[in-house]
Scaffold this motif. Structure first.
Motif, PDB file in Angstrom:
ATOM      1  N   ALA A   1      29.607  43.762  40.124  1.00 35.02           N
ATOM      2  CA  ALA A   1      28.495  44.095  41.021  1.00 35.02           C
ATOM      3  C   ALA A   1      28.308  43.000  42.073  1.00 35.02           C
ATOM      4  N   VAL A   2      27.955  43.432  43.282  1.00 32.99           N
ATOM      5  CA  VAL A   2      27.897  42.541  44.436  1.00 32.99           C
ATOM      6  C   VAL A   2      26.484  42.536  45.019  1.00 32.99           C
ATOM      7  N   ARG A   3      26.071  41.385  45.547  1.00 32.47           N
ATOM      8  CA  ARG A   3      24.754  41.286  46.190  1.00 32.47           C
ATOM      9  C   ARG A   3      24.686  42.192  47.423  1.00 32.47           C
ATOM     10  N   GLY A   4      23.494  42.743  47.674  1.00 28.61           N
ATOM     11  CA  GLY A   4      23.308  43.528  48.893  1.00 28.61           C
ATOM     12  C   GLY A   4      23.218  45.017  48.682  1.00 28.61           C
ATOM     13  N   GLY A   5      23.380  45.479  47.439  1.00 32.64           N
ATOM     14  CA  GLY A   5      23.221  46.897  47.171  1.00 32.64           C
ATOM     15  C   GLY A   5      24.408  47.739  47.585  1.00 32.64           C
ATOM     16  N   ALA A   6      24.214  49.064  47.542  1.00 34.34           N
ATOM     17  CA  ALA A   6      25.292  50.017  47.787  1.00 34.34           C
ATOM     18  C   ALA A   6      25.588  50.107  49.279  1.00 34.34           C
ATOM     19  N   ARG A   7      26.763  49.625  49.666  1.00 35.95           N
ATOM     20  CA  ARG A   7      27.182  49.671  51.064  1.00 35.95           C
ATOM     21  C   ARG A   7      28.704  49.616  51.122  1.00 35.95           C
TER      22      ARG A   7
ATOM     23  N   GLN B   1      29.946  41.011  34.113  1.00 35.48           N
ATOM     24  CA  GLN B   1      30.797  42.196  33.942  1.00 35.48           C
ATOM     25  C   GLN B   1      32.273  41.809  33.903  1.00 35.48           C
ATOM     26  N   MET B   2      32.682  40.951  34.822  1.00 35.64           N
ATOM     27  CA  MET B   2      34.090  40.565  34.885  1.00 35.64           C
ATOM     28  C   MET B   2      34.487  39.699  33.690  1.00 35.64           C
ATOM     29  N   ALA B   3      33.557  38.878  33.211  1.00 36.34           N
ATOM     30  CA  ALA B   3      33.831  38.078  32.019  1.00 36.34           C
ATOM     31  C   ALA B   3      34.043  38.981  30.809  1.00 36.34           C
ATOM     32  N   ARG B   4      33.220  40.035  30.688  1.00 37.80           N
ATOM     33  CA  ARG B   4      33.401  40.972  29.568  1.00 37.80           C
ATOM     34  C   ARG B   4      34.737  41.694  29.669  1.00 37.80           C
ATOM     35  N   ALA B   5      35.104  42.074  30.872  1.00 36.21           N
ATOM     36  CA  ALA B   5      36.349  42.827  31.064  1.00 36.21           C
ATOM     37  C   ALA B   5      37.584  42.012  30.722  1.00 36.21           C
ATOM     38  N   THR B   6      37.501  40.692  30.844  1.00 37.88           N
ATOM     39  CA  THR B   6      38.667  39.823  30.609  1.00 37.88           C
ATOM     40  C   THR B   6      38.573  39.035  29.311  1.00 37.88           C
ATOM     41  N   ALA B   7      37.519  39.237  28.525  1.00 34.64           N
ATOM     42  CA  ALA B   7      37.283  38.407  27.342  1.00 34.64           C
ATOM     43  C   ALA B   7      38.401  38.502  26.314  1.00 34.64           C
ATOM     44  N   ASP B   8      38.883  39.706  26.055  1.00 37.18           N
ATOM     45  CA  ASP B   8      39.905  39.904  25.016  1.00 37.18           C
ATOM     46  C   ASP B   8      41.268  40.225  25.614  1.00 37.18           C
ATOM     47  N   ALA B   9      41.446  39.860  26.865  1.00 37.25           N
ATOM     48  CA  ALA B   9      42.692  40.193  27.558  1.00 37.25           C
ATOM     49  C   ALA B   9      43.835  39.289  27.113  1.00 37.25           C
TER      50      ALA B   9
END
Length: 202
Positions: free
Chosen positions: A21-27, A43-51
Motif C-alpha cells: 500500500a502506498v501513501r496518497g490513496g487510490a490513484r 504487507q511486503m514483509a509478510r509476503a517475503t517472510a517464509d520465502a
C-alpha cells in the motif's frame, strides 16, 4: 527433450512481488513516486517472510519498490539490481490523478483495451509492453536459479499474460493486490514457463 526428461530437470523460478500500500490513496501512479505506508511495509514483509533464498533481487526504481528491495537485499545479503525496465506504465496527463477525478468511461477503456486507448501523453502501451518483454527475455537467458522481481501491477499483468499467452484485452481479468506474490517456473528449453502460484497475503 522428452516430457519425462523435462520434468526431472531442475527448474528455475522467478517470483513477482507487487509493492504494498502506498501513501496518497487510490490513484494512477507511473512516474508519480509516492512512498509506501507503514501498512505497505508490513504487507511486503509478510509476503517475503517464509520465502526461499533468492539468488538475485531486481527492482523497479520507484521508491515504493526500491526502498523495500534495498532493505530486503541488505538483510538477507542478496545481490540487488535496480532495473528501469521494471518501472510502471507511465500514465501521462493522468499520472498521480485520483481515480475519482478521472472520466469513468475512459478509465474503463484504459483497463479493458490498453493497446488502443491511453491517457494524453502517456507512454504508448506497445512501447511499455516491449520494454517489459525485453526484461523478461533477458531474465530467461540468465542462469539465476531463483530471482525476485519487485515491481508494479501492470508490469506483473504483462508478465503473467506473456507466460499464459493471454491477449492484452484480458489483462484487467488478472487481480494483483498490494504485496501479491506470483511464482513462475522456468524449465530449460524446450520447456515452457508456467504459473506455479499467484497469491495475496491479506
Amino acid at each position: 527433450m522428452s516430457v519425462k526428461t523435462e520434468l526431472t530437470t531442475a527448474p528455475r523460478f522467478v517470483d513477482l512481488l507487487r509493492h504494498g500500500a502506498v501513501r496518497g490513496g487510490a490513484r494512477l501512479r507511473g512516474s508519480c513516486d509516492d512512498p509506501l505506508t507503514p501498512d505497505g511495509w508490513a504487507q511486503m514483509a509478510r509476503a517475503t517472510a517464509d520465502a526461499p533464498a533468492w539468488s538475485l533481487i531486481l527492482s523497479s526504481p520507484a521508491q515504493r519498490c526500491a526502498a523495500f528491495a534495498c532493505q530486503l537485499a541488505a538483510q538477507r545479503e542478496i545481490p540487488l539490481r535496480i532495473d528501469p525496465a521494471l518501472a510502471e506504465w507511465q500514465f501521462g496527463a493522468w499520472d498521480g490523478v485520483p481515480f475519482a477525478q478521472l472520466p469513468a468511461d475512459q478509465l474503463l477503456q484504459l483497463w479493458t483495451d490498453p493497446a488502443h486507448f491511453a491517457p494524453p501523453n502517456a507512454e504508448p502501451f506497445a512501447a511499455f509492453q516491449a520494454r517489459v518483454r525485453t526484461a523478461w527475455q533477458t531474465l530467461l537467458q540468465s542462469n539465476e536459479p531463483h530471482c525476485l522481481l519487485i515491481t508494479h501491477g501492470v508490469v506483473i499483468r504483462v508478465l503473467i499474460a506473456e507466460v499464459l499467452k493471454m491477449p492484452t484485452t484480458a489483462l484487467a481479468l488478472l487481480e494483483v493486490p498490494s504485496a501479491n506474490l506470483t511464482r513462475l517456473c522456468l524449465y530449460p528449453p524446450p520447456g515452457q514457463p508456467s504459473l506455479l502460484f499467484h497469491r495475496s497475503f491479506e
